[in-house]
Design a protein around this motif. Sequence first.
Motif, PDB file in Angstrom:
ATOM      1  N   ASN A  68       0.833  -1.205   0.000  1.00  0.00           N
ATOM      2  CA  ASN A  68       0.000   0.000   0.000  1.00  0.00           C
ATOM      3  C   ASN A  68       0.871   1.259   0.000  1.00  0.00           C
ATOM      4  O   ASN A  68       1.886   1.323   0.691  1.00  0.00           O
ATOM      5  CB  ASN A  68      -0.911   0.026   1.228  1.00  0.00           C
ATOM      6  N   LEU A  69       0.451   2.234  -0.770  1.00  0.00           N
ATOM      7  CA  LEU A  69       1.179   3.496  -0.845  1.00  0.00           C
ATOM      8  C   LEU A  69       0.213   4.627  -0.519  1.00  0.00           C
ATOM      9  O   LEU A  69      -0.785   4.815  -1.214  1.00  0.00           O
ATOM     10  CB  LEU A  69       1.777   3.694  -2.236  1.00  0.00           C
ATOM     11  N   ILE A  70       0.508   5.350   0.541  1.00  0.00           N
ATOM     12  CA  ILE A  70      -0.330   6.479   0.938  1.00  0.00           C
ATOM     13  C   ILE A  70       0.470   7.756   0.734  1.00  0.00           C
ATOM     14  O   ILE A  70       1.500   7.969   1.386  1.00  0.00           O
ATOM     15  CB  ILE A  70      -0.776   6.340   2.406  1.00  0.00           C
ATOM     16  N   THR A  71       0.023   8.579  -0.190  1.00  0.00           N
ATOM     17  CA  THR A  71       0.751   9.798  -0.512  1.00  0.00           C
ATOM     18  C   THR A  71      -0.185  10.799  -1.165  1.00  0.00           C
ATOM     19  O   THR A  71      -1.228  10.430  -1.702  1.00  0.00           O
ATOM     20  CB  THR A  71       1.933   9.498  -1.461  1.00  0.00           C
ATOM     21  N   SER A  72       0.216  12.067  -1.109  1.00  0.00           N
ATOM     22  CA  SER A  72      -0.501  13.096  -1.854  1.00  0.00           C
ATOM     23  C   SER A  72       0.358  13.612  -3.013  1.00  0.00           C
ATOM     24  O   SER A  72       0.005  14.604  -3.643  1.00  0.00           O
ATOM     25  CB  SER A  72      -0.886  14.262  -0.936  1.00  0.00           C
ATOM     26  N   LEU A  73       1.462  12.932  -3.264  1.00  0.00           N
ATOM     27  CA  LEU A  73       2.384  13.340  -4.317  1.00  0.00           C
ATOM     28  C   LEU A  73       2.024  12.657  -5.634  1.00  0.00           C
ATOM     29  O   LEU A  73       2.012  11.425  -5.724  1.00  0.00           O
ATOM     30  CB  LEU A  73       3.821  12.985  -3.921  1.00  0.00           C
ATOM     31  N   HIS A  74       1.731  13.458  -6.653  1.00  0.00           N
ATOM     32  CA  HIS A  74       1.423  12.943  -7.992  1.00  0.00           C
ATOM     33  C   HIS A  74       2.173  13.816  -8.995  1.00  0.00           C
ATOM     34  O   HIS A  74       1.712  14.896  -9.373  1.00  0.00           O
ATOM     35  CB  HIS A  74      -0.085  12.986  -8.255  1.00  0.00           C
ATOM     36  N   ILE A  75       3.342  13.347  -9.415  1.00  0.00           N
ATOM     37  CA  ILE A  75       4.248  14.166 -10.222  1.00  0.00           C
ATOM     38  C   ILE A  75       3.686  14.469 -11.609  1.00  0.00           C
ATOM     39  O   ILE A  75       3.760  15.593 -12.097  1.00  0.00           O
ATOM     40  CB  ILE A  75       5.626  13.485 -10.346  1.00  0.00           C
ATOM     41  N   GLY A  76       3.103  13.472 -12.246  1.00  0.00           N
ATOM     42  CA  GLY A  76       2.582  13.675 -13.590  1.00  0.00           C
ATOM     43  C   GLY A  76       1.394  14.634 -13.591  1.00  0.00           C
ATOM     44  O   GLY A  76       0.495  14.521 -12.752  1.00  0.00           O
ATOM     45  N   ILE A  77       1.375  15.592 -14.540  1.00  0.00           N
ATOM     46  CA  ILE A  77       0.297  16.583 -14.544  1.00  0.00           C
ATOM     47  C   ILE A  77      -1.054  15.946 -14.840  1.00  0.00           C
ATOM     48  O   ILE A  77      -2.070  16.316 -14.247  1.00  0.00           O
ATOM     49  CB  ILE A  77       0.604  17.729 -15.526  1.00  0.00           C
ATOM     50  N   ASP A  78      -1.085  14.996 -15.749  1.00  0.00           N
ATOM     51  CA  ASP A  78      -2.349  14.323 -16.042  1.00  0.00           C
ATOM     52  C   ASP A  78      -2.777  13.450 -14.868  1.00  0.00           C
ATOM     53  O   ASP A  78      -3.969  13.334 -14.562  1.00  0.00           O
ATOM     54  CB  ASP A  78      -2.232  13.479 -17.310  1.00  0.00           C
ATOM     55  N   GLU A  79      -1.798  12.834 -14.228  1.00  0.00           N
ATOM     56  CA  GLU A  79      -2.084  11.994 -13.057  1.00  0.00           C
ATOM     57  C   GLU A  79      -2.697  12.830 -11.931  1.00  0.00           C
ATOM     58  O   GLU A  79      -3.674  12.431 -11.306  1.00  0.00           O
ATOM     59  CB  GLU A  79      -0.796  11.325 -12.579  1.00  0.00           C
ATOM     60  N   LEU A  80      -2.126  14.019 -11.698  1.00  0.00           N
ATOM     61  CA  LEU A  80      -2.642  14.879 -10.631  1.00  0.00           C
ATOM     62  C   LEU A  80      -4.025  15.414 -10.994  1.00  0.00           C
ATOM     63  O   LEU A  80      -4.903  15.508 -10.132  1.00  0.00           O
ATOM     64  CB  LEU A  80      -1.685  16.043 -10.371  1.00  0.00           C
ATOM     65  N   GLU A  81      -4.228  15.753 -12.264  1.00  0.00           N
ATOM     66  CA  GLU A  81      -5.554  16.220 -12.665  1.00  0.00           C
ATOM     67  C   GLU A  81      -6.596  15.128 -12.464  1.00  0.00           C
ATOM     68  O   GLU A  81      -7.702  15.395 -11.955  1.00  0.00           O
ATOM     69  CB  GLU A  81      -5.557  16.660 -14.125  1.00  0.00           C
ATOM     70  N   GLU A  82      -6.250  13.915 -12.823  1.00  0.00           N
ATOM     71  CA  GLU A  82      -7.186  12.804 -12.620  1.00  0.00           C
ATOM     72  C   GLU A  82      -7.488  12.608 -11.141  1.00  0.00           C
ATOM     73  O   GLU A  82      -8.638  12.349 -10.751  1.00  0.00           O
ATOM     74  CB  GLU A  82      -6.602  11.519 -13.216  1.00  0.00           C
ATOM     75  N   HIS A  83      -6.463  12.734 -10.296  1.00  0.00           N
ATOM     76  CA  HIS A  83      -6.654  12.599  -8.850  1.00  0.00           C
ATOM     77  C   HIS A  83      -7.594  13.685  -8.329  1.00  0.00           C
ATOM     78  O   HIS A  83      -8.513  13.409  -7.552  1.00  0.00           O
ATOM     79  CB  HIS A  83      -5.297  12.682  -8.156  1.00  0.00           C
ATOM     80  N   ASN A  84      -7.374  14.929  -8.774  1.00  0.00           N
ATOM     81  CA  ASN A  84      -8.227  16.028  -8.333  1.00  0.00           C
ATOM     82  C   ASN A  84      -9.666  15.848  -8.792  1.00  0.00           C
ATOM     83  O   ASN A  84     -10.611  16.169  -8.058  1.00  0.00           O
ATOM     84  CB  ASN A  84      -7.682  17.365  -8.853  1.00  0.00           C
ATOM     85  N   ARG A  85      -9.853  15.351 -10.000  1.00  0.00           N
ATOM     86  CA  ARG A  85     -11.213  15.114 -10.495  1.00  0.00           C
ATOM     87  C   ARG A  85     -11.900  14.024  -9.672  1.00  0.00           C
ATOM     88  O   ARG A  85     -13.101  14.101  -9.403  1.00  0.00           O
ATOM     89  CB  ARG A  85     -11.190  14.737 -11.971  1.00  0.00           C
ATOM     90  N   ARG A  86     -11.130  13.036  -9.248  1.00  0.00           N
ATOM     91  CA  ARG A  86     -11.710  11.973  -8.427  1.00  0.00           C
ATOM     92  C   ARG A  86     -12.078  12.501  -7.041  1.00  0.00           C
ATOM     93  O   ARG A  86     -13.126  12.143  -6.486  1.00  0.00           O
ATOM     94  CB  ARG A  86     -10.726  10.804  -8.314  1.00  0.00           C
TER      95      ARG A  86
END
Length: 365
Positions: A204-222
Amino acid sequence: MRKQLMKGNDALMKSAILAGCRAFYGYPITPASEITEAAALYMPKAGGVFLQAESEVAAINMLYGASSAGMRCMTASSGPGIALMQEGISYMAGAELPCVIADISRGGPGLGNIAAEQSDYHMVVKGGGNGCYRTLVLAPYSVQEMADLTALAFDWADRYRTPVVILTDGFVGQMMEPVEFHAAATLPEPPAWAVTGHRETRGNLITSLHIGIDELEEHNRRLEAKYQSAQHEARVEEFCMKDAEIVLVGYGIVGRILKAVTAEARAEGIPVGVIRPISLYPFPAASLRKAVGHGLVFAVVEMSMGQMVDDVRLALNGMRPVEFYGRCGGNVPSHDEVLCMVRKLASDFGCHNISAQEKEQMVHA
């Protein structure tokens, strides 16, 4: 269960333990200090962990670790301390870690004073840290609600994997009232996403770090989709609203004042009612819009310079005028002040005012 007479702060902590909270990290500050004191007393007896951190910054990061391990955990503070926690709250929201944070608000800005105020609304409800996140926020107005909404806060935190804030004022935290507690909850098992030290959780990985811009946008949309899915959780109390032409809106201790004013104004024949938001996020906008059918004017009363008033105006979207009356610095809108405002609104907006003599005539007609 027999009712107990206690302070709102004590009731909050006792309810947290009954709800399965087993870790408290905090730093004392007036008017929230009794929560930390109660945690120090009760938590070890319940088999939990209490630690007075060296600062509020340390406390919120300790919550990050405890929540990552799947433990129900909480902290408590007041405005200056909550301000210091904002980075950690943003981290926990980004990492989707549940916790409960109690903010027993005091006068500000800066150190301000230790008197009750409602000026933390923007910081807590709008999200005082960086990034696109929200916290769910509950606003008790009685000692009983301090207990009931604390239990609900832990349920919401686990359900939506997010920090939940209990926002109230120093009056509610310090006042004493009879309170009845729910039966103790069964301690939940650590969730599948937690990192507990067992072999099956090591991946398990618990983090708020999402380096990729598309990855972070997807996370924010979720995250945003999760906040939108919680909108049906909005809670509100409506008082004398069936035919209210003047709608008073207030939360926390102000809600009690508005209900007393409404009773007196109704006795004078003024058709006034109260909408008391119990959840500040999600905000009960639907209740306000529903009241447009009979409400001629809405009046927001706060112990601030007007922070919730913006959300009321957004909810009504210009359909009705929104007035504001506020006191701050530890001053409270008095019964007489609010009643005077109600009488003026009744005159200005032509609200139906039946005199005592007219009522007597109607009865005998």
